[in-house]
Structures are given as C-alpha cells and as structure tokens.
Design an enzyme around this catalytic site. Structure first.
Site, PDB file in Angstrom:
ATOM      1  N   HIS A 132      17.639   8.308  43.433  1.00 14.62           N
ATOM      2  CA  HIS A 132      18.900   7.563  43.311  1.00 14.62           C
ATOM      3  C   HIS A 132      19.925   7.985  44.351  1.00 14.62           C
ATOM      4  O   HIS A 132      19.802   9.039  44.979  1.00 14.62           O
ATOM      5  CB  HIS A 132      19.485   7.680  41.897  1.00 14.62           C
ATOM      6  CG  HIS A 132      19.826   9.071  41.462  1.00 14.62           C
ATOM      7  ND1 HIS A 132      20.867   9.794  41.993  1.00 14.62           N
ATOM      8  CD2 HIS A 132      19.263   9.868  40.522  1.00 14.62           C
ATOM      9  CE1 HIS A 132      20.940  10.970  41.403  1.00 14.62           C
ATOM     10  NE2 HIS A 132      19.960  11.050  40.510  1.00 14.62           N
ATOM     11  N   CYS A 154      16.268  14.854  39.298  1.00 14.52           N
ATOM     12  CA  CYS A 154      16.037  13.672  40.135  1.00 14.52           C
ATOM     13  C   CYS A 154      16.046  14.036  41.616  1.00 14.52           C
ATOM     14  O   CYS A 154      16.308  15.175  41.993  1.00 14.52           O
ATOM     15  CB  CYS A 154      17.120  12.631  39.865  1.00 14.52           C
ATOM     16  SG  CYS A 154      17.068  11.951  38.188  1.00 14.52           S
TER      17      CYS A 154
END
Length: 179
Positions: A132, A154
């Site tokens: 992301h 992430c």
C-alpha cells in the site's frame, strides 16, 4: 508542564482525527491498467534490502524502496500482532481502491503452511497483509516514510509508486517475499 501535556494531547487527538477522516475519504480513483507489455508477471521482495522488484519473466521492469512491518528484521510473520512482514510464496489475490492507505493490493498471507504453524502454536496467524501507499492524507511525507519501518507487517511505498504498482500488477500475480 501541565500546559505542555494539554497541548501534546490536543496535537495527538487532532492527528488521530485527521487520519480517521482521511481514511473515510479514501484514495480517489485508481489508475487504469498499464498495457499488457508493461504489466508484471511476478514480484520479489527483499526484506533485508528494503527493496521490491516487479518482473516480466526474469527481467526487472521496476524497482521500489519500501518500508516494512515494525519488527520486520525479527524474521517471518508468525502470529497476529507481531508486526512482522511475512516471508514465503504468495499471490496478489484482491485489491482495495478504498483503503485507509493510498490504494492497496492484498497478499494471500496466511498460506496453508502459515495457518498450520500458527495453529501448532495455538495462536491466530493474522492477515490483511498488503502492499500500500501512505495513509490517506499523509502523502506529503513521500520518501520520508522510508526512514523507518512503520507498518504492522505490510509493504509500504509512496503514493505515486502505489499508483504505478496498481496499474502494473494484476490479480493473481505471484509474490515471493525473502528475508
């Protein structure tokens, strides 16, 4: 001293409110798909180098500097909340254009092996591991986000890079995450 604590509390609450508001607003429209010749057919992540490479065959077509989970150097993700980035073979299995961060591509963690390992330790494996951009509203930090690992596991890139990745990485693209 009391005034400083009150001012600090106001700043923290304001930043939290701003982040929550921007998360609701979303990332805007995702970019269109890149031409097929420019799309990746695999991804490699080198955790120790903080580097992600998009490949077409064995040829690198794009490289990105990345931030990882806060505990990324402590080995592969094993359980929910350990703030580690997984290691292993996965795929991009879905995408979220309305993510709390600027666009996101979901990594298929936990794999069946990850689930078995977590079950053997009697804890949940965790999930929602993504590639992301920056949290919505925080894009002004651009490359500064790379100064430290700040995600919960992430893989983070700048917003401009995330738009490029979104356009060039179709669903079901394999991703190998290496130590």
């Amino acid at each position: 001293m009391r005034k400083k604590l009150i001012a600090l509390a106001i700043v923290i609450v304001s930043l939290f409110t701003y982040t929550k508001l921007m998360a609701r607003i979303g990332s805007g429209s995702p970019p269109p798909d890149a031409p097929l010749a420019q799309q990746a057919d695999s991804i490699r992540v080198y955790k120790s180098e903080r580097r992600m490479v998009l490949l077409k065959g064995d040829v690198p077509i794009s490289t990105y500097r990345i931030s990882l989970g806060k505990a990324a150097d402590a080995g592969p993700k094993q359980r929910e909340g350990d703030e580690k980035t997984p290691e292993g073979h996965y795929e991009i299995d879905w995408r979220n254009p309305k993510s709390m961060a600027h666009l996101s591509l979901h990594i298929s963690y936990p794999s069946p092996d990850d689930q078995r390992n977590a079950a053997a330790g009697s804890f949940p494996p965790g999930g929602n591991i993504m590639i992301h951009g920056l949290p919505n509203g925080w894009g002004l930090f651009r490359q500064a986000h790379r100064l430290w690992d700040w995600t919960d596991g992430c893989i983070a890139v700048t917003n401009a890079e995330m738009r490029d990745i979104w356009a060039r990485v179709p669903d079901h693209t394999p991703i190998d995450i290496m130590p």
